[in-house]
Motif scaffolding. Structure first.
Motif, short mmCIF file in Angstrom:
data_model
loop_
_atom_site.label_atom_id
_atom_site.label_comp_id
_atom_site.label_asym_id
_atom_site.label_seq_id
_atom_site.Cartn_x
_atom_site.Cartn_y
_atom_site.Cartn_z
N GLU A 358 -1.93 5.54 -9.52
CA GLU A 358 -1.22 5.08 -8.51
C GLU A 358 -2.18 4.19 -7.59
OE1 GLU A 358 1.00 7.28 -4.68
OE2 GLU A 358 -0.79 8.36 -5.36
N ALA A 368 3.97 2.68 -5.59
CA ALA A 368 3.82 3.54 -6.50
C ALA A 368 3.97 4.68 -6.03
CB ALA A 368 2.63 3.59 -7.13
N ARG A 369 4.94 5.71 -6.87
CA ARG A 369 5.01 7.05 -6.49
C ARG A 369 4.88 7.81 -7.75
NH1 ARG A 369 10.78 8.62 -3.94
NH2 ARG A 369 9.91 7.33 -2.19
N VAL A 370 4.02 9.08 -7.58
CA VAL A 370 3.68 9.91 -8.58
C VAL A 370 4.79 11.06 -8.55
CG1 VAL A 370 1.84 11.61 -9.61
CG2 VAL A 370 1.30 9.35 -8.56
#
Length: 895
Positions: A358, A368-370
């Motif tokens: 990320e 971005a996303r986790v």
């Protein structure tokens, strides 16, 4: 939500996008006209037309969320209306006020782009490559230009015998004379930012309005050919900041000083392309921008393509036929350079690994996303809409291969790139992951630069493919039909052109009746095949510049941009007869279509594609009852138009100020019953005290896109009355009509259920009335709506019911408790055929456990006939006229 409701929602979204894309151009044109009238003088026809255009655009802009623009337009509308009301041209004070509003509406307002007149005979023979120079081409003779004074392809003489004169349209000729002292080419330092152009004369020319617009900066390495000059003219007219350069050294020099938004290199300089590309790469790294490069080649060969690739060109055009082709590609590159941030969903159960990826992607400018839990991925994709999924191969509960297969089952994510990131070295595992739907496999550990490059390339290609599908290839090769979004885009473009009111052409709206019933009988796939064949026939019947699209469920739109007004109806009749006479074969069964056509010409000044198509669709619906099956749109006369505008304003005011009224009419059981039940009837009183009925209010609200607001007001008032009656110990059931579009809208069933709960009202005291002729298009969505309210106890009534294919299909699908007969049966009640049909309807309804209501009963003889037919309830003036009070004595009411 059903597929029909989704399709309707998509239509509205596409209409909004297409309108907003062309809104700036519409505002520019409106501002240009207004500015001309305010500064050069008014005429009464221009005043009237301008008022109509402002009024239409104000309503649509507000509907699509452009509130500031809508407010400015409404202010202009008021000023123009004031002059029209007293039949006088605007005075100086009004013109000054409007001028300020026009400037606020479109600060970048463009006047007609100046065109260079042909030079005098003394110079005409000296121009080697083209006859007309683009606007601002005089910068070549300006003192801040590095180049010495010269004609294209010529060396400037030291002291010309006469000054060079260029006459711009609408402006006095301006002299550019080399006899006056002008600095040489060395005046501007190599690394200096280009100074704004100045006229080297004592008189300052008026600056063309196009130059005011702060648009993209474009460097054009031009060969001064005809196509290049045409391109430059178009770019300047559109407001781009254009720098014309004649050799590669000039371009490379200016790139080191000031970065543009795009570079165009003509075919003559293909040999210099690689060296230009090398400087451009340095500029990209220095500025951190994409800085697109568009190259043009005269021939299509491998060396030219290799040169463009080695130079890092973003696009190579091979021998473009017109400036429009270059302009289209140029705009695509500029849009891609301003596109949204890349969105990447990282699926990784190891938190430290996820945060590492990320941080790398975020530092590269991506969003971005986790997600650490595999079971949350599908929900995250619905919310986040990623451009790419970076997937770990091994996770607890659900591994990456299984999760990829689940993602690919969803149509909306079928083409979303999925890249695996894993330390797995087994090649067979790689193949399994790719076979499940993955696009690529990256091995851990991975260098940050490699990760960024892999993700960027995938997203860029995916977005390019999406753009190509939606814009470059908008046509179905099998049926010849274009996409709906492309059609809406073209319609808004045609309606936004300056000659929209004088141009020929229009649209044909083909409405195929009974499609829902056919689908239920024959199945979805068979009917879709039939509609595809019908679409092909429509497409093949049109001329070369005409095209068609599938607009909705059983509806087609044909766009005829050049067809004369008089022949629109004849081609509509020809195509309709072709469809009606054709025997379609579906599952081995012959099927004939019932078709009606609405015709709407462009010249009536529609505000947007939605307004145009709504008018054409209304004509198609009304054409069902006509002998020809074709109906042409004619705008209301001025008096009618003013009355409609006045009623629309009254409806808006009533929504804002709680200004509607509800009347109530009892619905009485023929055999007698103590249950109190009333029909709610909407009314609206104007300033003169006249009471407008629902038959006037509802069409007006639908045209102004206010129906949902009106329906909510009616429902609120009805529930309030039920609540008050319960508190007084006199419960009542109210029949409340709601529009099909409102019922099919998202969240309406939840809102009604919530209102019932918070008011502590049993749903059995509310009956929603659904009108047969309106709900056919939204049938699946309305069935879903009804099923959502059944747990609350709400009842449903199918109104204006007529037996037949459509009525029987709707009745079969809807969970109704009551059927309210069409008034048609009442008007012919004394004929034996009607009485027999009526008995049949009542018998079938009773077998299904439904109760039948006859409305608009005016006399005792009709009531007696209805009683003998077995009708359960009657409603009408025979029982009691509608009033504000709910005071009918149901206990004593027996026929």
């Amino acid at each position: 939500m059903s597929s029909l409701a989704q399709d309707d929602s998509q239509q509205r979204a596409e209409l909004r996008i297409a309108f907003l894309k062309h809104l700036p151009k519409r505002l520019q044109q409106l501002a240009r006209r207004g500015h001309r009238y305010c500064t050069e003088g008014w005429d009464i026809n221009g005043l009237s037309v301008l008022h109509e255009d402002v009024q239409r655009l104000a309503g649509v802009a507000g509907r699509y969320g452009e509130l500031e623009v809508s407010q400015t337009l409404h202010s202009l509308e008021g000023l123009l209306e004031r002059s029209l009301g007293v039949e006088q041209l605007p005075n100086a004070e009004s013109s000054e006020q409007m001028l300020g509003l026009f400037e606020a509406l479109a600060p970048e307002r463009a006047v007609a782009p100046p065109r260079a007149k042909q030079e005098s005979a003394a110079h005409s023979g000296q121009v080697a490559r083209a006859e007309a120079s683009p606007s601002h081409y005089w910068r070549r003779w300006a003192p801040d230009n590095r180049s010495a004074l010269r004609l294209v392809g010529q060396t400037a003489p030291a002291a010309p015998a006469a000054p060079l004169t260029l006459a711009l349209e609408g402006e006095p000729p301006e002299e550019f004379s080399a006899a006056k002292p002008t600095p040489g080419p060395a005046v501007r330092p190599v690394a200096a930012v280009p100074a704004p152009a100045k006229a080297p004369t004592t008189t300052t020319p008026r600056r063309p309005a196009a130059a005011v617009k702060q648009a993209a900066r474009i460097y054009h390495l031009t060969d001064a050919g005809e196509l290049s000059l045409e391109l430059d003219q178009k770019l300047e007219a559109m407001g781009y900041e254009l720098e014309l350069l004649e050799n590669a050294a000039e371009l490379k020099e200016i790139l080191t000083a000031l970065a543009p938004d795009l570079v165009v290199v003509d075919a003559e300089f293909l040999g210099d392309l690689e060296s230009v590309g090398a400087v451009l790469r340095v500029t990209r790294e220095r500025t951190g921008t994409k800085l697109p490069l568009l190259a043009i080649s005269a021939e299509d060969n491998v060396p030219a393509r290799l040169t463009a690739r080695r130079a890092g060109a973003d696009a190579l055009l091979i021998a473009p036929k017109s400036a429009a082709d270059v302009l289209q590609k140029l705009q695509e590159l500029l849009e891609s350079g301003r596109e949204e941030t890349y969105r990447v969903l990282i699926v990784e159960d190891d938190r430290s690994q996820g945060l590492f990826a990320e941080s790398i992607l975020r530092n590269a400018g991506m969003e971005a996303r986790v997600i650490g839990n595999a079971f949350e991925v599908l929900d995250a994709m619905d919310q986040f809409h990623p451009d790419l999924v970076l997937m770990d191969l091994y996770m607890p509960d659900c591994d990456g291969t299984e999760l990829t297969a689940l993602i690919r089952e969803r149509d909306e994510f079928l083409h979303t790139p999925i890249v695996f990131l894993s330390g797995e070295s087994d090649i067979d595992k790689h193949y399994q992951a790719l076979d499940a739907g993955g696009d690529d496999f990256l091995s851990k550990p991975i260098r940050p630069k490699h990760l960024i490059s892999a993700v960027s390339n995938r997203v860029r290609r995916a977005r390019a493919m999406l753009r190509r599908v939606s814009t470059r290839d908008p046509k179905d090769a099998l049926t010849g039909l274009f996409t709906r979004s492309y059609t809406l885009e073209r319609l808004n473009e045609l309606l936004g052109s300056e000659d929209a009111r004088s141009r020929p052409g229009g649209v044909l709206f083909f409405d195929l009746d009974g499609v829902a019933a056919l689908r239920d009988k024959l199945g979805l796939s068979h009917v879709e095949g039939l509609l595809g064949e019908a679409g092909t026939m429509i497409s093949e019947a049109l001329d070369g510049v005409e095209f068609a699209c599938r607009y909705g469920d059983g509806c087609f739109v044909a766009v005829c941009p050049e067809r004369p007004d008089g022949s629109m109806e004849s081609v509509a009749t020809e195509v309709r007869n072709l469809l009606r006479s054709h025997s379609f074969s579906v599952a081995g069964r012959p099927v004939r279509l019932r078709v009606s056509v609405g015709v709407a010409p462009f010249r009536f000044g529609f505000a947007d594609a939605g307004s145009l198509l709504n008018a054409a669709e209304r004509c198609a619906r009304e054409a069902r009852a006509s002998e020809t099956g074709v109906l042409r749109f004619d705008p209301p006369k001025r008096g009618e138009s003013e009355a409609q505008d006045s009623l629309t304003a009254l409806v808006r005011q009533a929504i804002d100020r709680d200004g509607f009224e509800l009347l109530y009419q009892p619905i009485v059981a023929v055999q007698g019953s103590e249950e109190s039940q009333f029909q709610t009837l909407l009314r609206l009183r104007d300033d003169q005290g006249r009471l407008h009925t629902a038959a006037e209010i509802i069409p007006t609200a639908e045209r102004a896109d206010l129906m949902a607001d009106v329906d909510r007001w009616v429902m609120n008032q009805a529930l309030r009355m039920i609540e008050l009656r319960r508190q007084a110990g006199n419960p009542v059931r109210l029949f409340v009509n709601q529009a099909a579009t409102t019922l099919a809208s998202a969240g309406h069933s939840d809102w009604i259920a919530h209102q019932l709960r918070v008011r502590n009202i049993p749903g059995t005291e509310l009956t929603l009335e659904l009108t047969l002729e309106d709900i056919d298009t939204y049938l699946d969505a309305i069935v879903e709506f009804c099923e959502a309210l059944i747990p609350s106890g709400v009842h449903f009534c199918l109104s204006r019911f007529e037996t037949g294919n459509r009525g029987d299909v709707v009745l079969e699908k809807l969970p109704v408790d009551f059927v309210k007969l069409s008034a048609r049966y009442l008007s012919t009640l004394q004929t034996q055929g009607t009485r027999d049909a009526l008995r049949g309807i009542v018998d079938r309804a009773h077998r299904r456990g439904l109760q039948v209501i006859a409305q608009r009963v005016e006399d005792a003889q009709s009531a007696a006939t209805l009683w003998m037919s077995g009708v359960d309830y009657i409603q009408g003036n025979l029982v009691q006229q509608a009033g504000r009070e709910l005071n009918f004595d149901f206990q004593s009411a027996v026929l």
